[in-house]
Design a protein around this motif. Structure first.
Motif, PDB file in Angstrom:
ATOM      1  N   ILE A  78     -11.918 -89.957  25.678  1.00 15.37           N
ATOM      2  CA  ILE A  78     -12.540 -88.799  25.021  1.00 15.37           C
ATOM      3  C   ILE A  78     -13.144 -87.862  26.058  1.00 15.37           C
ATOM      4  CG2 ILE A  78     -14.448 -88.090  23.522  1.00 15.37           C
ATOM      5  CD1 ILE A  78     -13.843 -90.614  21.852  1.00 15.37           C
ATOM      6  N   ALA A  79     -13.865 -88.420  27.023  1.00 14.55           N
ATOM      7  CA  ALA A  79     -14.483 -87.589  28.058  1.00 14.55           C
ATOM      8  C   ALA A  79     -13.423 -86.853  28.875  1.00 14.55           C
ATOM      9  CB  ALA A  79     -15.353 -88.443  28.974  1.00 14.55           C
ATOM     10  N   ALA A  80     -12.346 -87.534  29.238  1.00 13.38           N
ATOM     11  CA  ALA A  80     -11.281 -86.889  30.019  1.00 13.38           C
ATOM     12  C   ALA A  80     -10.622 -85.775  29.225  1.00 13.38           C
ATOM     13  CB  ALA A  80     -10.246 -87.922  30.441  1.00 13.38           C
ATOM     14  N   THR A  81     -10.430 -85.993  27.926  1.00 10.70           N
ATOM     15  CA  THR A  81      -9.824 -84.966  27.077  1.00 10.70           C
ATOM     16  C   THR A  81     -10.738 -83.749  26.965  1.00 10.70           C
ATOM     17  OG1 THR A  81      -8.661 -86.670  25.827  1.00 10.70           O
ATOM     18  CG2 THR A  81      -8.881 -84.509  24.781  1.00 10.70           C
ATOM     19  N   LEU A  82     -12.027 -83.992  26.782  1.00 11.76           N
ATOM     20  CA  LEU A  82     -12.980 -82.879  26.694  1.00 11.76           C
ATOM     21  C   LEU A  82     -13.027 -82.099  28.006  1.00 11.76           C
ATOM     22  CD1 LEU A  82     -15.929 -84.552  24.752  1.00 11.76           C
ATOM     23  CD2 LEU A  82     -14.378 -82.778  23.916  1.00 11.76           C
ATOM     24  N   ILE A  83     -13.041 -82.811  29.127  1.00 15.21           N
ATOM     25  CA  ILE A  83     -13.094 -82.141  30.428  1.00 15.21           C
ATOM     26  C   ILE A  83     -11.833 -81.320  30.650  1.00 15.21           C
ATOM     27  CG2 ILE A  83     -13.031 -82.551  32.923  1.00 15.21           C
ATOM     28  CD1 ILE A  83     -14.996 -84.878  32.414  1.00 15.21           C
TER      29      ILE A  83
END
Length: 119
Positions: free
Chosen positions: A17-22
């Motif tokens: 999720i964090a990688a997708t948001l970034i």
């Protein structure tokens, strides 16, 4: 063991999720920064870097390509940095909300529950 597998799965999910948001925020910031490449200042920076590289021994065409590539790298780095700052800010807001919502929980009163048999 099932508990450990569940923790590993949650950790992997949170990283995804964090990688997708970034990545999404980096694309957004890159498009905003790319809008500034139509300015006279950007054209002057490309020309200046092209001249510097041409004096360093590259052909004028190669120097121009190299200058654009280097400045694109700068835009990418700025977009990634800003994206990380956005996500850090988002996580800080969520953390603050979770901290404040912890005061809404009922107080724990040790010893007020049922007795637990000990083996």
């Amino acid at each position: 063991q099932a508990d450990t597998e569940r923790k590993v799965a949650l950790y992997g999910l949170s990283q995804t999720i964090a990688a997708t948001l970034i990545a999404g925020r980096a694309q957004y910031h890159q498009s905003v920064l790319a809008g500034n490449t139509a300015s006279n200042g950007f054209a002057a920076a490309v020309q200046s870097l092209t001249n510097h590289l041409a004096h360093g021994g590259l052909s004028l065409h190669d120097a121009g390509q190299q200058a654009l590539g280097r400045l694109y790298g700068v835009v990418e780095a700025q977009a990634a940095t800003t994206a990380h700052a956005d996500i850090f800010r988002l996580l800080a807001v969520f953390s603050a909300l979770m901290f404040l919502s912890s005061f809404l929980l009922k107080a724990n009163k040790p010893g007020w529950g049922a007795s637990v048999p000990v083996h």
